[in-house]
Design a protein around this motif. Structure first.
Motif, PDB file in Angstrom:
ATOM      1  N   UNK A   1     -34.130 -19.170  21.379  1.00 20.32           N
ATOM      2  CA  UNK A   1     -34.091 -18.160  20.324  1.00 20.32           C
ATOM      3  C   UNK A   1     -35.462 -17.992  19.681  1.00 20.32           C
ATOM      4  N   UNK A   2     -36.161 -19.099  19.444  1.00 21.39           N
ATOM      5  CA  UNK A   2     -37.494 -19.015  18.849  1.00 21.39           C
ATOM      6  C   UNK A   2     -38.465 -18.321  19.804  1.00 21.39           C
ATOM      7  N   UNK A   3     -38.307 -18.548  21.095  1.00 18.57           N
ATOM      8  CA  UNK A   3     -39.165 -17.878  22.072  1.00 18.57           C
ATOM      9  C   UNK A   3     -38.940 -16.370  22.041  1.00 18.57           C
ATOM     10  N   UNK A   4     -37.674 -15.944  21.911  1.00 22.00           N
ATOM     11  CA  UNK A   4     -37.368 -14.512  21.799  1.00 22.00           C
ATOM     12  C   UNK A   4     -38.029 -13.897  20.580  1.00 22.00           C
ATOM     13  N   UNK A   5     -38.109 -14.680  19.516  1.00 16.79           N
ATOM     14  CA  UNK A   5     -38.678 -14.180  18.256  1.00 16.79           C
ATOM     15  C   UNK A   5     -40.183 -14.458  18.151  1.00 16.79           C
ATOM     16  N   UNK A   6     -40.780 -14.993  19.191  1.00 13.52           N
ATOM     17  CA  UNK A   6     -42.215 -15.334  19.205  1.00 13.52           C
ATOM     18  C   UNK A   6     -42.572 -16.330  18.105  1.00 13.52           C
ATOM     19  N   UNK A   7     -41.705 -17.324  17.912  1.00 16.40           N
ATOM     20  CA  UNK A   7     -41.947 -18.398  16.936  1.00 16.40           C
ATOM     21  C   UNK A   7     -42.344 -19.663  17.680  1.00 16.40           C
ATOM     22  N   UNK A   8     -43.249 -20.401  17.088  1.00 18.43           N
ATOM     23  CA  UNK A   8     -43.676 -21.677  17.671  1.00 18.43           C
ATOM     24  C   UNK A   8     -43.367 -22.792  16.697  1.00 18.43           C
ATOM     25  N   UNK A   9     -42.610 -23.811  17.168  1.00 18.58           N
ATOM     26  CA  UNK A   9     -42.289 -24.928  16.257  1.00 18.58           C
ATOM     27  C   UNK A   9     -43.496 -25.795  15.975  1.00 18.58           C
TER      28      UNK A   9
ATOM     29  N   UNK B   1     -27.243 -19.906  14.121  1.00 20.69           N
ATOM     30  CA  UNK B   1     -28.695 -19.757  14.115  1.00 20.69           C
ATOM     31  C   UNK B   1     -29.144 -18.329  14.451  1.00 20.69           C
ATOM     32  N   UNK B   2     -28.306 -17.548  15.102  1.00 18.64           N
ATOM     33  CA  UNK B   2     -28.698 -16.185  15.479  1.00 18.64           C
ATOM     34  C   UNK B   2     -28.793 -15.261  14.268  1.00 18.64           C
ATOM     35  N   UNK B   3     -28.138 -15.614  13.185  1.00 19.85           N
ATOM     36  CA  UNK B   3     -28.169 -14.793  11.969  1.00 19.85           C
ATOM     37  C   UNK B   3     -29.223 -15.282  10.968  1.00 19.85           C
ATOM     38  N   UNK B   4     -29.962 -16.314  11.313  1.00 22.31           N
ATOM     39  CA  UNK B   4     -30.939 -16.893  10.390  1.00 22.31           C
ATOM     40  C   UNK B   4     -32.239 -16.104  10.388  1.00 22.31           C
ATOM     41  N   UNK B   5     -32.922 -16.176   9.258  1.00 24.59           N
ATOM     42  CA  UNK B   5     -34.270 -15.626   9.201  1.00 24.59           C
ATOM     43  C   UNK B   5     -35.191 -16.524  10.008  1.00 24.59           C
ATOM     44  N   UNK B   6     -36.392 -16.038  10.277  1.00 23.52           N
ATOM     45  CA  UNK B   6     -37.347 -16.837  11.049  1.00 23.52           C
ATOM     46  C   UNK B   6     -37.668 -18.162  10.358  1.00 23.52           C
ATOM     47  N   UNK B   7     -37.858 -18.100   9.050  1.00 23.35           N
ATOM     48  CA  UNK B   7     -38.192 -19.318   8.310  1.00 23.35           C
ATOM     49  C   UNK B   7     -37.031 -20.316   8.343  1.00 23.35           C
TER      50      UNK B   7
END
Length: 114
Positions: free
Chosen positions: A106-114, A36-42
């Motif tokens: 990981x999503x928190x690091x990238x500022x993504x919200x599920x 998952x660390x190599x995945x794009x945000x989407x």
């Protein structure tokens, strides 16, 4: 004859359960193999939802369970009983739950919200 039918039914039920649990294990391995660390945000969001859906599916994958018991004693005493239980399989997807936590971090690091 009736006893033979009951034995065949129970055997079929056991075999069916084995297939369900092996399918769950295969899907878990498939999901856990992804990096998952190599995945794009989407892709990360999509992967998060796949993991979440698989957890829910595995924990609700079984139907009612049935147990039959017979007993006897000395003299005239004979007894029997049937128990029916509902609910999940008792299996929890621990590996997937741990992965879901990692994904949330990981999503928190990238500022993504599920």
């Amino acid at each position: 004859m009736k006893r033979r039918q009951n034995i065949l039914f129970l055997l079929a039920l056991i075999i069916g359960s084995v297939f369900v649990f092996s399918a769950c294990a295969d899907k878990t391995k498939e999901l856990m193999a992804e990096d998952y660390k190599k995945m794009t945000n989407e892709r990360l969001l999509e992967y998060f939802y796949q993991v979440n859906d698989e957890i829910e599916k595995q924990e609700k994958s079984s139907g009612p369970s049935v147990g039959i018991g017979l007993g006897g004693g000395f003299g005239r005493g004979v007894g029997g009983g049937v128990g029916v239980g509902t609910g999940g399989s008792g299996y929890t997807a621990e590996e997937l739950r741990a992965r879901r936590i990692e994904l949330r971090l990981e999503m928190k690091k990238r500022n993504l919200t599920p």
